[in-house]
Design a protein around this motif. Structure first.
Motif, PDB file in Angstrom:
ATOM      1  N   ALA A 138     -17.993  -5.692   3.498  1.00 11.17           N
ATOM      2  CA  ALA A 138     -18.467  -5.945   2.127  1.00 11.17           C
ATOM      3  C   ALA A 138     -17.586  -5.219   1.120  1.00 11.17           C
ATOM      4  O   ALA A 138     -17.256  -5.769   0.056  1.00 11.17           O
ATOM      5  CB  ALA A 138     -19.926  -5.497   1.990  1.00 11.17           C
ATOM      6  N   LEU A 139     -17.181  -3.986   1.447  1.00 13.56           N
ATOM      7  CA  LEU A 139     -16.285  -3.232   0.566  1.00 13.56           C
ATOM      8  C   LEU A 139     -14.952  -3.957   0.428  1.00 13.56           C
ATOM      9  O   LEU A 139     -14.401  -4.065  -0.675  1.00 13.56           O
ATOM     10  CB  LEU A 139     -16.079  -1.825   1.120  1.00 13.56           C
ATOM     11  CG  LEU A 139     -15.121  -0.926   0.338  1.00 13.56           C
ATOM     12  CD1 LEU A 139     -15.713  -0.564  -1.018  1.00 13.56           C
ATOM     13  CD2 LEU A 139     -14.807   0.352   1.132  1.00 13.56           C
ATOM     14  N   ALA A 140     -14.424  -4.456   1.546  1.00 14.87           N
ATOM     15  CA  ALA A 140     -13.155  -5.182   1.509  1.00 14.87           C
ATOM     16  C   ALA A 140     -13.258  -6.413   0.620  1.00 14.87           C
ATOM     17  O   ALA A 140     -12.377  -6.675  -0.213  1.00 14.87           O
ATOM     18  CB  ALA A 140     -12.741  -5.580   2.931  1.00 14.87           C
ATOM     19  N   ALA A 141     -14.333  -7.164   0.773  1.00 13.76           N
ATOM     20  CA  ALA A 141     -14.528  -8.364  -0.049  1.00 13.76           C
ATOM     21  C   ALA A 141     -14.690  -8.001  -1.514  1.00 13.76           C
ATOM     22  O   ALA A 141     -14.154  -8.682  -2.404  1.00 13.76           O
ATOM     23  CB  ALA A 141     -15.745  -9.135   0.457  1.00 13.76           C
ATOM     24  N   GLN A 142     -15.406  -6.922  -1.773  1.00 12.30           N
ATOM     25  CA  GLN A 142     -15.621  -6.468  -3.150  1.00 12.30           C
ATOM     26  C   GLN A 142     -14.305  -6.161  -3.846  1.00 12.30           C
ATOM     27  O   GLN A 142     -14.169  -6.359  -5.058  1.00 12.30           O
ATOM     28  CB  GLN A 142     -16.520  -5.223  -3.130  1.00 12.30           C
ATOM     29  CG  GLN A 142     -16.763  -4.583  -4.483  1.00 12.30           C
ATOM     30  CD  GLN A 142     -17.520  -3.265  -4.351  1.00 12.30           C
ATOM     31  OE1 GLN A 142     -18.158  -2.984  -3.342  1.00 12.30           O
ATOM     32  NE2 GLN A 142     -17.431  -2.438  -5.372  1.00 12.30           N
ATOM     33  N   HIS A 143     -13.320  -5.703  -3.079  1.00 11.78           N
ATOM     34  CA  HIS A 143     -12.016  -5.353  -3.652  1.00 11.78           C
ATOM     35  C   HIS A 143     -10.990  -6.470  -3.488  1.00 11.78           C
ATOM     36  O   HIS A 143      -9.783  -6.230  -3.599  1.00 11.78           O
ATOM     37  CB  HIS A 143     -11.516  -4.046  -3.047  1.00 11.78           C
ATOM     38  CG  HIS A 143     -12.259  -2.842  -3.556  1.00 11.78           C
ATOM     39  ND1 HIS A 143     -11.875  -2.145  -4.669  1.00 11.78           N
ATOM     40  CD2 HIS A 143     -13.395  -2.242  -3.112  1.00 11.78           C
ATOM     41  CE1 HIS A 143     -12.718  -1.151  -4.898  1.00 11.78           C
ATOM     42  NE2 HIS A 143     -13.652  -1.182  -3.955  1.00 11.78           N
ATOM     43  N   GLY A 144     -11.462  -7.675  -3.219  1.00 11.20           N
ATOM     44  CA  GLY A 144     -10.603  -8.850  -3.265  1.00 11.20           C
ATOM     45  C   GLY A 144      -9.881  -9.195  -1.989  1.00 11.20           C
ATOM     46  O   GLY A 144      -9.021 -10.083  -1.995  1.00 11.20           O
ATOM     47  N   PHE A 193      -5.611  -0.026   0.599  1.00  8.95           N
ATOM     48  CA  PHE A 193      -4.946  -1.214   1.136  1.00  8.95           C
ATOM     49  C   PHE A 193      -5.131  -2.395   0.189  1.00  8.95           C
ATOM     50  O   PHE A 193      -4.184  -3.153  -0.065  1.00  8.95           O
ATOM     51  CB  PHE A 193      -5.513  -1.545   2.520  1.00  8.95           C
ATOM     52  CG  PHE A 193      -4.873  -2.736   3.171  1.00  8.95           C
ATOM     53  CD1 PHE A 193      -3.629  -2.633   3.768  1.00  8.95           C
ATOM     54  CD2 PHE A 193      -5.510  -3.967   3.176  1.00  8.95           C
ATOM     55  CE1 PHE A 193      -3.034  -3.734   4.367  1.00  8.95           C
ATOM     56  CE2 PHE A 193      -4.927  -5.075   3.767  1.00  8.95           C
ATOM     57  CZ  PHE A 193      -3.680  -4.961   4.363  1.00  8.95           C
ATOM     58  N   ALA A 194      -6.322  -2.540  -0.358  1.00 10.34           N
ATOM     59  CA  ALA A 194      -6.588  -3.635  -1.298  1.00 10.34           C
ATOM     60  C   ALA A 194      -5.743  -3.517  -2.553  1.00 10.34           C
ATOM     61  O   ALA A 194      -5.424  -4.532  -3.191  1.00 10.34           O
ATOM     62  CB  ALA A 194      -8.073  -3.664  -1.659  1.00 10.34           C
ATOM     63  N   ALA A 195      -5.362  -2.290  -2.916  1.00  8.63           N
ATOM     64  CA  ALA A 195      -4.611  -2.056  -4.146  1.00  8.63           C
ATOM     65  C   ALA A 195      -3.096  -2.184  -3.966  1.00  8.63           C
ATOM     66  O   ALA A 195      -2.345  -2.051  -4.946  1.00  8.63           O
ATOM     67  CB  ALA A 195      -4.940  -0.670  -4.697  1.00  8.63           C
ATOM     68  N   LEU A 196      -2.624  -2.445  -2.750  1.00  8.37           N
ATOM     69  CA  LEU A 196      -1.192  -2.655  -2.546  1.00  8.37           C
ATOM     70  C   LEU A 196      -0.700  -3.839  -3.368  1.00  8.37           C
ATOM     71  O   LEU A 196      -1.475  -4.735  -3.718  1.00  8.37           O
ATOM     72  CB  LEU A 196      -0.909  -2.934  -1.064  1.00  8.37           C
ATOM     73  CG  LEU A 196      -1.093  -1.782  -0.071  1.00  8.37           C
ATOM     74  CD1 LEU A 196      -1.008  -2.312   1.356  1.00  8.37           C
ATOM     75  CD2 LEU A 196      -0.067  -0.686  -0.298  1.00  8.37           C
TER      76      LEU A 196
END
Length: 254
Positions: free
Chosen positions: A120-126, A91-94
């Protein structure tokens, strides 16, 4: 010990052909033969149907859960096998314009440590706060409403015995994309709706199309409603009864 216990059974009923083949693969050395292992499938309960809430009720549900934009949805377990981390990364890479116009709703019970790790993972990926929504447990009526409201349902599981949430979502009229492994293809029943669940890029590509290709999404919605009709508790009960009768007839003859 569990395998030996299964090996002593006169008859094994499985919830998918994939599960049946796995059982045979594990239990052949214990003397379990194909006729002793029968796929009876399974089904979604009858209340999983498309619903259209009144606007005020819809907005109240969205406000309560923090879903203010069109959202793509997942529900199920939260363990490693479910591949939620891969879903968040995909999702972060969309494409930014697509990602920022949508939210990812992870609808299931989440323990505090798992919640913290996923955010934390979501934040790490922007991803910004609110782009990934962890609803926690929701009652069944809310779940049916969310299946009906979501722009699409994504099921990235690494392994499933059946994959019931995908069937529930289709029965509610959701456009479903899902992993291409284990039993999930049996449930989804459409090759172009499947992706390689081990590849974040494959999940991202499928989700990008789900959220931007209106015609394809409409096809998936229509297909899902039709596909869901192929599964019923009556059919499962009949398969189980037939398996019992066949076993009894063979035992009596012997």
């Amino acid at each position: 010990g569990r395998l030996e216990h299964l090996g002593r059974a006169d008859l094994l009923l499985t919830i998918s052909e994939s599960s049946r083949q796995e059982a045979l693969g594990h239990l052949t050395h214990l003397g379990v033969t194909a006729p002793r292992c029968v796929n009876v499938s399974t089904a979604a309960d009858a209340h999983f149907v498309p619903v259209q809430l009144p606007p005020q009720q819809t907005q109240a549900l969205r406000d309560r859960l923090g879903l203010q934009r069109p959202f793509v949805m997942y529900t199920g377990g939260i363990d490693v096998r479910k591949n939620i981390e891969g879903l968040v990364r995909a999702f972060a890479a969309l494409d930014a314009t697509v990602r920022d116009a949508h939210q990812l709703a992870i609808v299931c019970s989440v323990q505090p440590d798992s919640r913290a790790a996923l955010l934390a993972l979501a934040a790490q990926h922007g991803l910004q706060p609110g782009q990934v929504v962890l609803t926690g447990f929701v009652p069944e009526d809310d779940l049916v409403a969310l299946y009906s409201l979501c722009k699409g349902f994504v099921f990235p599981s690494l392994h499933e015995g059946f994959g019931l949430p995908a069937l529930e979502a289709m029965a509610c009229g959701a456009a479903v994309i899902a992993s291409g492994s284990s039993s999930v293809p049996e449930v989804v029943g459409r090759a172009d709706a499947l992706f390689d669940e081990t590849s974040d890029d494959a999940i991202r590509t499928a989700m990008q199309r789900l959220l931007t290709d209106d015609a394809w999404r409409a096809e998936l919605q229509q297909h899902g409603l039709q596909q869901a009709q192929r599964f019923s508790w009556d059919a499962t009960a009949q398969r189980a009864l037939s398996a019992f009768e066949a076993f009894y007839a063979g035992r009596t003859a012997a």
